[in-house]
Design a protein around this motif. Sequence first.
Motif, mmCIF file in Angstrom:
data_model
loop_
_atom_site.group_PDB
_atom_site.id
_atom_site.type_symbol
_atom_site.label_atom_id
_atom_site.label_comp_id
_atom_site.label_asym_id
_atom_site.label_seq_id
_atom_site.Cartn_x
_atom_site.Cartn_y
_atom_site.Cartn_z
ATOM 1 N N GLN A 273 0.826 -1.199 0.000
ATOM 2 C CA GLN A 273 0.000 0.000 0.000
ATOM 3 C C GLN A 273 0.863 1.253 0.000
ATOM 4 O O GLN A 273 1.985 1.270 0.511
ATOM 5 N N ALA A 274 0.320 2.303 -0.574
ATOM 6 C CA ALA A 274 1.089 3.515 -0.864
ATOM 7 C C ALA A 274 1.522 4.243 0.406
ATOM 8 O O ALA A 274 0.866 4.192 1.446
ATOM 9 N N TYR A 275 2.641 4.964 0.289
ATOM 10 C CA TYR A 275 3.171 5.825 1.338
ATOM 11 C C TYR A 275 2.841 7.282 0.998
ATOM 12 O O TYR A 275 2.622 7.649 -0.158
ATOM 13 N N ASN A 276 2.878 8.130 2.015
ATOM 14 C CA ASN A 276 2.862 9.582 1.817
ATOM 15 C C ASN A 276 3.434 10.255 3.050
ATOM 16 O O ASN A 276 3.768 9.593 4.037
ATOM 17 N N TYR A 277 3.571 11.548 2.981
ATOM 18 C CA TYR A 277 3.971 12.340 4.148
ATOM 19 C C TYR A 277 2.721 12.985 4.730
ATOM 20 O O TYR A 277 1.922 13.593 4.009
ATOM 21 N N ARG A 278 2.563 12.863 6.060
ATOM 22 C CA ARG A 278 1.441 13.501 6.731
ATOM 23 C C ARG A 278 1.866 14.933 7.075
ATOM 24 O O ARG A 278 2.537 15.185 8.077
ATOM 25 N N MET A 279 1.480 15.857 6.230
ATOM 26 C CA MET A 279 1.947 17.242 6.343
ATOM 27 C C MET A 279 1.228 17.996 7.457
ATOM 28 O O MET A 279 0.010 17.860 7.637
ATOM 29 N N ALA A 280 1.988 18.791 8.174
ATOM 30 C CA ALA A 280 1.415 19.742 9.125
ATOM 31 C C ALA A 280 1.297 21.083 8.405
ATOM 32 O O ALA A 280 2.287 21.773 8.181
ATOM 33 N N LEU A 281 0.072 21.419 8.023
ATOM 34 C CA LEU A 281 -0.172 22.680 7.330
ATOM 35 C C LEU A 281 -0.747 23.702 8.300
ATOM 36 O O LEU A 281 -1.404 23.349 9.281
ATOM 37 N N SER A 282 -0.514 24.954 8.012
ATOM 38 C CA SER A 282 -1.013 26.041 8.848
ATOM 39 C C SER A 282 -1.793 27.044 7.993
ATOM 40 O O SER A 282 -1.425 27.307 6.847
ATOM 41 N N ARG A 283 -2.858 27.592 8.561
ATOM 42 C CA ARG A 283 -3.564 28.675 7.876
ATOM 43 C C ARG A 283 -3.497 29.983 8.675
ATOM 44 O O ARG A 283 -4.261 30.911 8.425
ATOM 45 N N ASN A 331 -3.877 14.328 5.103
ATOM 46 C CA ASN A 331 -3.688 12.971 4.620
ATOM 47 C C ASN A 331 -4.175 12.851 3.173
ATOM 48 O O ASN A 331 -4.801 13.752 2.625
ATOM 49 N N ASN A 332 -3.907 11.700 2.589
ATOM 50 C CA ASN A 332 -4.394 11.386 1.255
ATOM 51 C C ASN A 332 -5.918 11.388 1.215
ATOM 52 O O ASN A 332 -6.580 10.974 2.163
ATOM 53 N N HIS A 362 9.279 10.581 -3.485
ATOM 54 C CA HIS A 362 8.006 10.819 -2.811
ATOM 55 C C HIS A 362 7.872 12.291 -2.414
ATOM 56 O O HIS A 362 6.801 12.889 -2.558
ATOM 57 N N THR A 363 8.960 12.850 -1.891
ATOM 58 C CA THR A 363 8.940 14.252 -1.480
ATOM 59 C C THR A 363 8.700 15.173 -2.674
ATOM 60 O O THR A 363 7.861 16.086 -2.615
ATOM 61 N N ASP A 364 9.429 14.936 -3.761
ATOM 62 C CA ASP A 364 9.272 15.768 -4.958
ATOM 63 C C ASP A 364 7.843 15.682 -5.490
ATOM 64 O O ASP A 364 7.250 16.698 -5.886
ATOM 65 N N HIS A 405 9.833 14.693 8.900
ATOM 66 C CA HIS A 405 11.070 13.916 8.843
ATOM 67 C C HIS A 405 10.802 12.415 8.717
ATOM 68 O O HIS A 405 11.737 11.634 8.536
ATOM 69 N N GLN A 406 9.540 12.008 8.808
ATOM 70 C CA GLN A 406 9.201 10.591 8.723
ATOM 71 C C GLN A 406 8.126 10.363 7.676
ATOM 72 O O GLN A 406 7.034 10.917 7.760
ATOM 73 N N ILE A 407 8.435 9.563 6.672
ATOM 74 C CA ILE A 407 7.400 9.181 5.707
ATOM 75 C C ILE A 407 6.491 8.142 6.358
ATOM 76 O O ILE A 407 6.905 7.423 7.288
ATOM 77 N N TYR A 408 5.260 8.064 5.876
ATOM 78 C CA TYR A 408 4.311 7.109 6.422
ATOM 79 C C TYR A 408 4.559 5.747 5.772
ATOM 80 O O TYR A 408 4.031 5.444 4.700
ATOM 81 N N VAL A 409 5.369 4.947 6.446
ATOM 82 C CA VAL A 409 5.611 3.570 6.002
ATOM 83 C C VAL A 409 4.426 2.743 6.495
ATOM 84 O O VAL A 409 4.441 2.205 7.592
ATOM 85 N N ARG A 410 3.408 2.675 5.676
ATOM 86 C CA ARG A 410 2.184 1.985 6.108
ATOM 87 C C ARG A 410 2.388 0.478 6.219
ATOM 88 O O ARG A 410 1.657 -0.194 6.941
ATOM 89 N N GLU A 411 3.368 -0.012 5.509
ATOM 90 C CA GLU A 411 3.609 -1.456 5.493
ATOM 91 C C GLU A 411 4.954 -1.683 4.840
ATOM 92 O O GLU A 411 5.274 -1.049 3.835
ATOM 93 N N ALA A 412 5.749 -2.561 5.396
ATOM 94 C CA ALA A 412 7.023 -2.926 4.784
ATOM 95 C C ALA A 412 7.168 -4.443 4.903
ATOM 96 O O ALA A 412 6.332 -5.181 4.416
#
Length: 555
Positions: A273-283, A331-332, A362-364, A405-412
């Motif tokens: 299953q796919a990975y992503n970064y869980r971003m902390a966004l601010s408004r 999140n996605n 992934h970051t790019d 600093h940590q990608i979401y490794v949902r499964e390895a």
Amino acid sequence: MYSVKTFIMKFLSIIILLLVSFSSQQKDENIYTADLIIYGGTSAGIMAAVQAKKMGKSVIVVSPDIHLGGLSSGGLGFTDTGNKSVIGGLAREFYHRVYLHYQQDSAWKWQKKEEYGNKGQGTPAMDGENRTMWIFEPHVAEQVFEDFAEENKLEIHRDEWLDREEGVTKENGKITQITTLSGKTYHGKIFIDATYEGDLMAAAGVSNHVGRESNATYDEKWNGVQVGVYQHRHYFQKKISPYLIPDDSSSALLPEISSEPPGENGTGDHRIQAYNYRMALSRHPDNRVPFAKPENYDPARYELLARVYAAGWDQTFEKYDPIPNLKTDTNNHGPFSTDYIGKNYTYPEASYAERKQILKEHTDYQKGLMYYMANDQKVPREVRDEMAQWGLAKDEFADNGNWPHQIYVREARRMIGEYVMTEHDVLGAKEVPEPVGMGSYSLDSHNAQRFVTDEGFAQNEGDIGVHPEKPYSISLGTLLPKKEECTNLLVPVCVSSSHTAFGSIRMEPVFMILGQSAAAAASLAIDQDIPVQELSYADLKVVLDNEDQVLTQKE
């Protein structure tokens, strides 16, 4: 009197002794010994270390990461909790400490406490009755883990990477030492692999699996390929052409679509299953960093999203889940989002250099996606206007350009150990032996591939979300390798489970629970000088009960 020759010989002997002594001292500086060696500074690793210290054991945490807490401090602040009543022990203490932090006026810098919506997953974020808080900012979580480390005087060696080729020494089925790439060697009586990747487990020669098993492997329903199964909204609900020239199958495929056939339903494959970064966004305008244009930005790779928008999709912001201080855990969401589908298959077993490249890709991709949604004319005006209100949180991940600093490794990797948890255990179809904790979240897998259907349209595959009727127990055997493979290792993250079962187990509160239980088992095995597989469950249960771990559902 000494002759000149004798004097020289004695002088040389002294010099040699001094050099040998100095060399020995230098060598000893890189050799460390403790009762328990924990590899990984994740939430599971820190809770394991705290529990071992509580039981009087010497502990060293060998962490590839500089930051403690893994994904809990790496952006996943909108906690996937499930039924919170089964979260006990040090895990509940973690969320209690988060609650105490947000009781302070000083915690609310960018937002008034009374203006925070208190939205959580199924229950309020801030649970005053139980004095817990389940939703938090990344830096708050990291500080809680650092507090645990300081209070318990944990010895933590950061930025230390296991030599995965030659860094694990075994004798008579036991790990005797591990060595990192920097040359440090760690001797221990028992070892815990608390990494998301299972690197120590694999280097120790313990059986494991990457990818999805077939349904036939464990007589399951929701494993393997799942074409046409849509249990969330992360699929193409409209017919979207995948071709460079719309509806022209003789033209090339758009980026981010596989040309491979998806496979037959229920069959196993190498996909994860796919990975992503869980971003902390601010408004908040004073705490917002606008989305920057990446160096290798190419808007063409997001053309598929443009077509989704053109078809009328309007759910962009539904997973901008609120955390305190006008921030999000983003999140996605939807058919084309932050999950970088199909680009992580080799990650679990890749070299460090290869993983670094995968993380950069992934970051790019994800940074480019955010810039695209904020700026490209093919994105609806209302989306771009809303995106203009958001940016990366300036006060999060300050040493990494405000990027997690940590990608979401949902499964390895997943261990194949003494007991393999399957969907039958999670869905309550069988009784789980020797419980050491509980889970309750749905069988949750993100998409594993994006392909072209037989009708010639883009589609995703792999997303499932099957809810257990009630919380379930997790067996001690899921933490233990087979005895013939290793007798002094426990694995509380890459546990022995099928793909489907791991989809539920893989939540951060559960990793904390299992980390604590693994350390309790390790400490008892050290006391009794026995293989971890020979530990009396009755002895372990006494400790876990005293630590307020929740092992079975209370009627």
